[in-house]
Motif scaffolding. Structure first.
Motif, PDB file in Angstrom:
ATOM      1  N   GLY A 169      27.525 131.841 -76.893  1.00  0.00           N
ATOM      2  CA  GLY A 169      27.282 130.920 -77.997  1.00  0.00           C
ATOM      3  C   GLY A 169      25.869 130.371 -77.985  1.00  0.00           C
ATOM      4  O   GLY A 169      25.194 130.325 -79.026  1.00  0.00           O
ATOM      5  N   TYR A 170      25.397 129.936 -76.813  1.00  0.00           N
ATOM      6  CA  TYR A 170      24.030 129.437 -76.722  1.00  0.00           C
ATOM      7  C   TYR A 170      23.026 130.544 -77.043  1.00  0.00           C
ATOM      8  O   TYR A 170      21.984 130.308 -77.657  1.00  0.00           O
ATOM      9  CB  TYR A 170      23.756 128.885 -75.320  1.00  0.00           C
ATOM     10  N   PHE A 171      23.356 131.769 -76.623  1.00  0.00           N
ATOM     11  CA  PHE A 171      22.502 132.909 -76.914  1.00  0.00           C
ATOM     12  C   PHE A 171      22.370 133.110 -78.429  1.00  0.00           C
ATOM     13  O   PHE A 171      21.266 133.235 -78.969  1.00  0.00           O
ATOM     14  CB  PHE A 171      23.089 134.157 -76.253  1.00  0.00           C
TER      15      PHE A 171
ATOM     16  N   ASN B  61      27.687 133.407 -63.848  1.00  0.00           N
ATOM     17  CA  ASN B  61      27.496 132.605 -65.058  1.00  0.00           C
ATOM     18  C   ASN B  61      26.448 131.517 -64.912  1.00  0.00           C
ATOM     19  O   ASN B  61      25.917 131.029 -65.918  1.00  0.00           O
ATOM     20  CB  ASN B  61      28.826 131.945 -65.462  1.00  0.00           C
ATOM     21  N   THR B  62      26.137 131.116 -63.694  1.00  0.00           N
ATOM     22  CA  THR B  62      25.323 129.911 -63.491  1.00  0.00           C
ATOM     23  C   THR B  62      23.920 130.022 -64.083  1.00  0.00           C
ATOM     24  O   THR B  62      23.491 129.149 -64.852  1.00  0.00           O
ATOM     25  CB  THR B  62      25.233 129.582 -61.987  1.00  0.00           C
ATOM     26  N   VAL B  63      23.184 131.068 -63.739  1.00  0.00           N
ATOM     27  CA  VAL B  63      21.790 131.164 -64.187  1.00  0.00           C
ATOM     28  C   VAL B  63      21.689 131.308 -65.703  1.00  0.00           C
ATOM     29  O   VAL B  63      20.944 130.544 -66.350  1.00  0.00           O
ATOM     30  CB  VAL B  63      21.053 132.312 -63.464  1.00  0.00           C
ATOM     31  N   PRO B  64      22.392 132.254 -66.345  1.00  0.00           N
ATOM     32  CA  PRO B  64      22.275 132.333 -67.805  1.00  0.00           C
ATOM     33  C   PRO B  64      22.781 131.089 -68.512  1.00  0.00           C
ATOM     34  O   PRO B  64      22.244 130.705 -69.552  1.00  0.00           O
ATOM     35  CB  PRO B  64      23.109 133.563 -68.168  1.00  0.00           C
ATOM     36  N   LEU B  65      23.796 130.425 -67.959  1.00  0.00           N
ATOM     37  CA  LEU B  65      24.286 129.185 -68.565  1.00  0.00           C
ATOM     38  C   LEU B  65      23.210 128.112 -68.529  1.00  0.00           C
ATOM     39  O   LEU B  65      22.975 127.421 -69.532  1.00  0.00           O
ATOM     40  CB  LEU B  65      25.544 128.707 -67.844  1.00  0.00           C
TER      41      LEU B  65
ATOM     42  N   ALA C 257      14.333 134.699 -75.320  1.00  0.00           N
ATOM     43  CA  ALA C 257      15.721 134.738 -74.823  1.00  0.00           C
ATOM     44  C   ALA C 257      16.341 136.103 -75.076  1.00  0.00           C
ATOM     45  O   ALA C 257      17.071 136.638 -74.230  1.00  0.00           O
ATOM     46  CB  ALA C 257      16.543 133.646 -75.498  1.00  0.00           C
ATOM     47  N   GLY C 258      16.059 136.680 -76.240  1.00  0.00           N
ATOM     48  CA  GLY C 258      16.595 137.991 -76.553  1.00  0.00           C
ATOM     49  C   GLY C 258      16.080 139.067 -75.614  1.00  0.00           C
ATOM     50  O   GLY C 258      16.829 139.948 -75.184  1.00  0.00           O
TER      51      GLY C 258
ATOM     52  N   ALA D  15      19.638 125.154 -71.570  1.00  0.00           N
ATOM     53  CA  ALA D  15      18.429 124.342 -71.671  1.00  0.00           C
ATOM     54  C   ALA D  15      17.627 124.709 -72.922  1.00  0.00           C
ATOM     55  O   ALA D  15      17.085 123.836 -73.615  1.00  0.00           O
ATOM     56  CB  ALA D  15      17.572 124.519 -70.421  1.00  0.00           C
ATOM     57  N   LEU D  16      17.547 126.003 -73.240  1.00  0.00           N
ATOM     58  CA  LEU D  16      16.840 126.439 -74.446  1.00  0.00           C
ATOM     59  C   LEU D  16      17.540 125.930 -75.709  1.00  0.00           C
ATOM     60  O   LEU D  16      16.892 125.620 -76.708  1.00  0.00           O
ATOM     61  CB  LEU D  16      16.744 127.964 -74.483  1.00  0.00           C
ATOM     62  N   ALA D  17      18.869 125.852 -75.652  1.00  0.00           N
ATOM     63  CA  ALA D  17      19.616 125.350 -76.799  1.00  0.00           C
ATOM     64  C   ALA D  17      19.495 123.840 -76.947  1.00  0.00           C
ATOM     65  O   ALA D  17      19.592 123.307 -78.055  1.00  0.00           O
ATOM     66  CB  ALA D  17      21.093 125.739 -76.677  1.00  0.00           C
ATOM     67  N   ALA D  18      19.270 123.133 -75.839  1.00  0.00           N
ATOM     68  CA  ALA D  18      19.303 121.663 -75.846  1.00  0.00           C
ATOM     69  C   ALA D  18      17.939 121.020 -76.026  1.00  0.00           C
ATOM     70  O   ALA D  18      17.879 119.819 -76.291  1.00  0.00           O
ATOM     71  CB  ALA D  18      19.936 121.153 -74.552  1.00  0.00           C
TER      72      ALA D  18
END
Length: 242
Positions: free
Chosen positions: A120-122, A67-71, A144-145, A76-79
């Motif tokens: 969710g961020y995705f 989970n670490t890398v995609p999170l 991202a997609g 970061a892209l969401a924020a």
């Protein structure tokens, strides 16, 4: 968008990753008893508050490593557009994903992990640009997609040991957050179509009409409390210095 906002997004996600890894160390040292006490247990009313604690916990080292890398990347892209919107989006995603698990997960299967947030961020990154009519955000969503299109393969039933309900709930929560937190334009400001979000200029509403010659003030359109609730909350957070 600015360098400062990008920096803040990276720092925030770095701190979040550090937090879940610290919790993982304590959880592992305690025989993963934190999972038992703070994971989501479907249909148990006394375990409903755990929808807020479950995303911080994981079942194993392999779980948190996956989970670490995609999170970090998707977070970061969401924020990068702003921390206040990101925190509100995270709250919406956590609630929708957690409720989906609590309501629809079968049996007494315990659920923990940041996967709901990742999905969710995705969803948030993918759809934010379309709701805001922002070309830069759409480009970010496309990238991202392309990078994480395979993530959707575990959001469907049939994958043993995977809470696809939480993943699907997170994805829907991200889309909902993008819609709720979309940039709203006052009715008096003409909508200018697609933008890049790089300009610092803020559109100003046009001056009201002087009247129609009958001595009456021009009619005004009443505001809709529901459509401005997110904006009011963002303004309050900004006034408090967040």
């Amino acid at each position: 968008m600015s360098v400062r906002k990008v920096r803040d997004a990276l720092v925030l996600m770095g701190a979040f990753i550090a937090l879940i890894w610290i919790l993982q160390v304590f959880n592992w040292a305690d025989g993963y008893r934190l999972d038992l006490h703070f994971g989501i247990l479907p249909h148990h009313l006394d375990r409903l508050p755990e929808i807020f604690s479950a995303p911080f916990l994981h079942f194993s080292w392999q779980h948190i490593e996956g989970n670490t890398v995609p999170l970090f990347v998707l977070g970061a892209l969401a924020a990068y557009r702003g921390i206040k919107k990101f925190l509100l989006a995270t709250l919406i995603i956590a609630v929708v994903s957690g409720l989906a698990v609590w309501l629809f997960q079968s049996g007494n299967e315990l659920t923990v992990g940041a996967s709901g947030l990742i999905f969710g961020y995705f969803g948030y990154v993918l759809t934010r640009g379309f709701f805001d009519r922002n070309l830069v955000d759409i480009g970010v969503g496309v990238v991202a997609g392309l990078l994480y299109w395979t993530i959707l393969q575990v959001a469907i039933p049939g994958n043993p040991g995977i809470s696809w309900i939480g993943h699907l709930g997170g994805l829907l929560g991200g889309v909902l957050a993008a819609w709720v937190l979309r940039t709203r334009v006052p009715p008096s400001v003409p909508r200018r179509g697609w933008t890049t979000g790089m300009s610092r200029h803020t559109p100003q509403p046009s001056a009201p009409a002087e009247g129609d010659g009958s001595g009456r003030a021009p009619a005004t359109r009443p505001g809709h409390s529901g459509s401005t609730a997110a904006d009011d909350l963002l303004r309050e957070l900004e006034e408090k210095g967040y």
